[in-house]
Design a protein around this motif. Structure first.
Motif, PDB file in Angstrom:
ATOM      1  N   ASP A 148       0.855  -1.281  -0.065  1.00  0.00           N
ATOM      2  CA  ASP A 148       0.148  -0.060  -0.075  1.00  0.00           C
ATOM      3  C   ASP A 148       0.579   1.270  -0.132  1.00  0.00           C
ATOM      4  O   ASP A 148       1.322   2.423   0.975  1.00  0.00           O
ATOM      5  CB  ASP A 148      -1.356  -0.111   0.926  1.00  0.00           C
TER       6      ASP A 148
ATOM      7  N   GLU B 142      -9.674  -9.052   6.951  1.00  0.00           N
ATOM      8  CA  GLU B 142     -10.754 -10.025   6.144  1.00  0.00           C
ATOM      9  C   GLU B 142     -11.805  -9.686   6.609  1.00  0.00           C
ATOM     10  O   GLU B 142     -11.423 -10.112   8.222  1.00  0.00           O
ATOM     11  CB  GLU B 142      -9.827 -10.836   5.211  1.00  0.00           C
TER      12      GLU B 142
ATOM     13  N   CYS C 282     -12.362  -7.255   1.488  1.00  0.00           N
ATOM     14  CA  CYS C 282     -11.842  -7.222   2.606  1.00  0.00           C
ATOM     15  C   CYS C 282     -10.558  -6.046   2.173  1.00  0.00           C
ATOM     16  O   CYS C 282     -10.705  -5.196   1.011  1.00  0.00           O
ATOM     17  CB  CYS C 282     -11.075  -8.141   2.181  1.00  0.00           C
ATOM     18  N   GLY C 283      -9.697  -5.991   2.234  1.00  0.00           N
ATOM     19  CA  GLY C 283      -8.720  -4.473   2.107  1.00  0.00           C
ATOM     20  C   GLY C 283      -7.223  -4.366   3.049  1.00  0.00           C
ATOM     21  O   GLY C 283      -7.495  -4.916   4.754  1.00  0.00           O
TER      22      GLY C 283
ATOM     23  N   ILE D 189     -11.248  -0.549   2.853  1.00  0.00           N
ATOM     24  CA  ILE D 189     -12.050  -1.963   2.546  1.00  0.00           C
ATOM     25  C   ILE D 189     -12.086  -1.800   0.895  1.00  0.00           C
ATOM     26  O   ILE D 189     -13.057  -0.293   0.157  1.00  0.00           O
ATOM     27  CB  ILE D 189     -13.574  -2.801   3.299  1.00  0.00           C
ATOM     28  N   GLN D 190     -11.621  -2.556  -0.035  1.00  0.00           N
ATOM     29  CA  GLN D 190     -11.349  -1.675  -1.454  1.00  0.00           C
ATOM     30  C   GLN D 190     -11.601  -3.139  -2.101  1.00  0.00           C
ATOM     31  O   GLN D 190     -11.963  -2.935  -3.354  1.00  0.00           O
ATOM     32  CB  GLN D 190     -10.131  -1.186  -1.941  1.00  0.00           C
ATOM     33  N   TYR D 191     -11.627  -4.022  -1.834  1.00  0.00           N
ATOM     34  CA  TYR D 191     -11.670  -5.683  -2.492  1.00  0.00           C
ATOM     35  C   TYR D 191     -12.479  -6.214  -2.140  1.00  0.00           C
ATOM     36  O   TYR D 191     -13.076  -6.466  -0.869  1.00  0.00           O
ATOM     37  CB  TYR D 191     -10.396  -6.318  -3.150  1.00  0.00           C
TER      38      TYR D 191
ATOM     39  N   LEU E  76      -8.735 -11.369  -5.646  1.00  0.00           N
ATOM     40  CA  LEU E  76      -9.125 -10.232  -5.053  1.00  0.00           C
ATOM     41  C   LEU E  76      -9.804  -9.548  -6.216  1.00  0.00           C
ATOM     42  O   LEU E  76      -9.237  -9.121  -7.208  1.00  0.00           O
ATOM     43  CB  LEU E  76      -8.051  -8.815  -4.578  1.00  0.00           C
TER      44      LEU E  76
ATOM     45  N   PRO F 204     -12.185  -5.972  -7.328  1.00  0.00           N
ATOM     46  CA  PRO F 204     -12.222  -4.227  -6.895  1.00  0.00           C
ATOM     47  C   PRO F 204     -13.331  -4.368  -6.435  1.00  0.00           C
ATOM     48  O   PRO F 204     -14.671  -4.794  -7.617  1.00  0.00           O
ATOM     49  CB  PRO F 204     -11.625  -3.574  -7.384  1.00  0.00           C
TER      50      PRO F 204
ATOM     51  N   SER G 286     -15.689   1.894  -1.982  1.00  0.00           N
ATOM     52  CA  SER G 286     -14.247   2.106  -1.395  1.00  0.00           C
ATOM     53  C   SER G 286     -15.247   2.107   0.168  1.00  0.00           C
ATOM     54  O   SER G 286     -15.729   3.089   0.056  1.00  0.00           O
ATOM     55  CB  SER G 286     -12.924   2.438  -1.608  1.00  0.00           C
TER      56      SER G 286
END
Length: 863
Positions: free
Chosen positions: A132, A161, A168-169, A211-213, A221, A223, A227
């Motif tokens: 990240d 998660e 999750c993210g 949380i982006q996935y 994963l 997208p 988000s």
């Protein structure tokens, strides 16, 4: 800064930035069966993350009540040992549902911690996920954190998660450096203090989750369309840092409770000696919030967890000198501390006190006796409390497993938890069996008449005795469970069923239908026929006739075991038994069915031992001496150091706690009723003895006479008469078949004359009457056709049967099995067979006539 101010400033800060305050959801979730308790701030927002619900607001702030005391997130056993584990805690959080993202989350968190709370910037550290880079750059550009205090970490620490699949993210955690003095390992060789390291120097304050996935079932994963920001900051930890104390328990969230506990007990609190103080302070918080939100102590699910929490607190109260209910006296202190924010507490004060006090009183009734029993167990020369003993403490005295573990730990012992779970599984299996007794050892059900906890069993030498009821509890349907100080009633064990009978005095009469045994007490189950229960001397009398019949069957299984080994070999091992008054069942290892001759040999040997009237006697021996003497023990069974050995004089010797005859002649007669498979490699014999065997023999004689009368014969000539009759029937059947074949021959002549020539083969097709013997048609056609394929059909009551025959000269170009399979697919059925002929069936679904007209399209050469 006090805890209420810390909470308020958090909420006010985010409200001033467009967030809506959302009250905490109940700590007992009513709409999420997957959770025992709310255990994180995101619980009430889970439907939004899963796409099941649209958010009512785009920005939210709250302080969520959480309990972690069961399931995956379970801190119960750690509470009290250190300064930061809790069952109940508050999680401060701010949320963005598709609105702002990393930049605002990071900058606002930094502003609140340093600008509002005034934490020194040089003591704060930030962690980011290993890939990240965006979050890393935002920490550098949007805050004035020391750059070297930003570090990358992997999945374990910085990727959040919800579960194996779903939203999750990456996350970014904020840690506070408490200084080297707070590290218990500081200065140890090889130890390095570091964030997410193995020491207590750095304390996590806040977790910012991005949380982006969405992780799919294959682990990939993908997208998300939107988000989200999901943050969680533990109030207890923030209070610890802001109030500059070394433990969460030193904050004002606990100080009043700890002071009240110290005052009530007369035992001052200190960090070194205050484990019990901490346990009680933590647990009263969980109990109050759970009860206010609809929880209630019970023996199942979250109710059982609450009961465990209360009993654990009560046990620690004993360590502080509390021998009367005291937890309820802490309720006012807790509500004064937290009731202004969590107003639901104030409306339930009296209810919470009542439930807690009642539960304490019930637990105290069994705790003293249980502690005495625990002391007896720990007096043994062992380092481990067995699973059976731990289960006995739970089953008889209401000790949760973790309480037994706590007591054991204080004495430097361990508990066989695997053995305990095994005993629990056995109890659940017993409860599921409709004909079995499921003992519910609810402390509150028992009415205690005396302090006796052990039952003296006198049933080996007599059928009656004087006794007193120690305790009892009334159940639904007029049933009563009770414990006697002395009893002649055998309790079900070792495959032998319990005795039945009566227990009566001048005040009452109880008919007993079942008896179960705990470690030391016999639980009698029956129906109160008259009167009321008192502690007066009563006469306990078992059903002598049924006991004698049961004893006959039990001794017979011992003799049978030896006879099977003599006949089949020493590979035979007992694998289970059921001994009742009416019959017995005996399971043993053997990999094939017994022949009629083997059954006859075994049955004859058992009856020979019975006729010899051998003495049957018992001896109490040490387990090793018993084995050395040749006494057989059941494989996998657990035995104590002293065992009871049952011997049939000079014939068999086995470890057994059951009741037996005094000589083999009392068995009278032995008969094997059946021999069958019980499981892979396990055979089962069922049989009868004594009166049942005699009745069985008489029934056979009566049936023999009836059969002889039907055949107009007498029993001695029945075999000859039956053989002659069967021969006559066989000849008649042959004559009938010959006539059928002759008649069908005319039909087949007609079918052959109507055969269609398709060019590749001749085709016979017909719908015949419902009672047609298709197999006979098939056999006669097969012997008469060449270059021909036949399909014959019958239909009755909506069902269709069909047969296909292919002449041998057309094989292997065509297959009757393939033809039948194709036709049955159209008829919603199934079928198949060999290349020369096959059969099948289906439904008369309206397609039968069309199918017959277009039959040739389903007859295709094999590729």
């Amino acid at each position: 800064m006090q805890s209420k101010d810390i909470r308020a400033k958090f909420i006010e800060f985010f409200e001033s930035r467009g967030h809506t305050f959302v009250p905490s959801s109940p700590v007992v979730p009513n709409d999420d069966p997957t959770l025992l308790f709310a255990n994180a701030g995101m619980n009430q927002f889970k439907p939004i993350f899963l796409g099941q619900k649209q958010p009512e607001v785009l920005r939210a702030v709250n302080s969520q009540k959480c309990i972690r005391a069961g399931g995956k997130h379970n801190d119960l056993e750690e509470v009290g040992k250190d300064g930061y584990h809790h069952t109940f805690f508050e999680m401060l959080g701010n949320w963005s549902f598709g609105d702002y993202y990393k930049k605002e989350a990071i900058s606002w968190a930094w502003e609140l911690l340093t600008g509002v709370y005034g934490l020194p910037k040089e003591k704060l550290h930030a962690t980011v996920y290993k890939t990240d880079q965006e979050a890393y750059e935002l920490w550098k550009s949007e805050t004035d954190i020391i750059p070297e205090h930003i570090t990358f970490h992997g999945d374990k620490d910085n990727f959040w998660e919800m579960g194996d699949t779903g939203p999750c993210g990456p996350c970014s955690e904020i840690h506070f450096d408490r200084g080297a003095a707070s590290c218990e390992k500081h200065g140890s060789p090889g130890h390095v203090c570091e964030v997410n390291g193995d020491c207590s120097r750095y304390i996590e304050l806040w977790n910012l989750v991005f949380i982006q996935y969405n992780r799919d079932s294959e682990g990939s994963l993908n997208p998300l369309k939107h988000s989200y920001v999901d943050t969680g900051a533990g109030l207890e930890r923030i209070c610890q840092v802001l109030q500059d104390v070394s433990s969460n328990y030193d904050t004002d969230l606990f100080s009043r409770l700890l002071s009240t506990i110290a005052t009530l007990s007369g035992k001052p609190y200190s960090e070194e000696t205050g484990i019990s103080h901490r346990v009680i302070a933590d647990h009263i918080r969980s109990l109050c919030f759970a009860l206010a939100d609809g929880g209630f102590p019970s023996n199942e699910g979250r109710g059982y967890v609450l009961r465990r929490i209360l009993r654990r607190a009560a046990r620690h109260g004993r360590l502080l000198g509390f021998f009367e209910p005291f937890l309820w006296k802490l309720v006012d202190t807790l509500i004064e501390q937290m009731g202004d924010h969590f107003t639901e507490l104030k409306g339930k004060t009296d209810f919470i006190k009542m439930v807690i006090k009642a539960e304490e009183e019930r637990f105290n009734k069994t705790l003293d006796t249980g502690l005495t029993k625990f002391s007896e167990l720990t007096a043994k020369d062992a380092s481990t409390i067995s699973g059976a003993d731990a289960f006995m403490l739970y089953d008889t005295f209401g000790f949760p497993l973790d309480l037994t573990q706590l007591l054991a730990e204080e004495k430097g012992m361990q508990v066989d938890t695997a053995g305990f779970e095994e005993e629990m599984t056995k109890q659940r299996e017993r409860a599921r069996a409709a004909s079995k007794f499921a003992l519910q050892q609810d402390d509150e059900d028992w009415v205690v008449l005396s302090d006796c906890t052990n039952t003296e069993f006198l049933g080996y030498t007599g059928y009656t005795c004087d006794s007193r009821i120690c305790r009892y509890c009334l159940k639904e349907g007029g049933l009563i469970h009770f414990v006697l100080d002395k009893t002649p009633f055998y309790a079900e064990s070792g495959g032998q069923i319990a005795d039945s009978g009566t227990v009566s005095s001048e005040d009452y009469e109880i008919s007993v239908s079942d008896v179960r045994k705990t470690e030391s007490a016999y639980i009698h189950i029956g129906k109160l026929e008259r009167g009321i229960i008192t502690s007066k001397v009563a006469k306990a009398v078992i059903n002598e006739s049924l006991r004698r019949d049961t004893a006959r069957n039990h001794t017979a299984t011992h003799i049978l075991h030896k006879a099977l080994r003599d006949c089949l070999g020493e590979s035979v091992q007992q694998k289970g038994s059921l001994v009742t008054a009416d019959y017995f069942r005996f399971d043993f290892t053997h990999f094939q069915a017994l022949t009629d001759e083997e059954i006859a040999i075994v049955e004859a040997q058992v009856n020979e031992i019975i006729r010899q009237n051998r003495s049957v006697f018992t001896r109490i021996m040490g387990i090793e001496d018993a084995k050395a003497s040749g006494a057989m023990a059941l494989f996998g069974e657990k035995y104590s150091q002293e065992v009871r050995v049952v011997q049939v004089d000079s014939y068999s010797s086995e470890l057994c706690g059951g009741t037996h005859v005094s000589s083999s002649g009392e068995i009278g007669l032995f008969r094997i009723k059946s021999e069958s498979s019980s499981a892979a490699g396990i055979r089962r014999i069922e049989g009868v003895t004594g009166r049942a065997a005699y009745a069985d023999t008489k029934a056979d004689q009566a049936l023999l006479k009836e059969l002889a009368a039907l055949l107009q014969s007498n029993p001695t000539q029945l075999k000859t008469k039956l053989e002659n009759t069967l021969e006559q029937i066989h000849k008649q059947n042959q004559e009938i078949r010959a006539l059928k074949e002759k008649l069908i021959g005319f039909d087949i002549d007609q079918l052959l004359s109507l055969a269609e020539d398709t060019g590749d083969y001749k085709l016979i097709k017909a719908i015949l009457p419902a009672d047609t013997d298709l197999k006979l048609y098939r056999d006669l056609l097969a012997s008469r056709i060449t270059g021909t394929i036949a399909v014959l059909i019958t239909a009755s009551s909506g069902n269709v049967s069909l047969v296909s025959v292919v002449s041998k000269d057309l094989i292997p170009r065509y297959s009757a099995g393939k033809i039948v399979q194709a036709l049955c697919t159209v008829l919603d059925g199934k079928g198949g067979g060999k290349p020369d002929f096959a059969m099948g069936g289906g439904k008369d679904n309206g397609k039968l006539t069309v199918l017959l007209d277009s039959l040739s399209q389903y007859i295709n050469p094999i590729q």
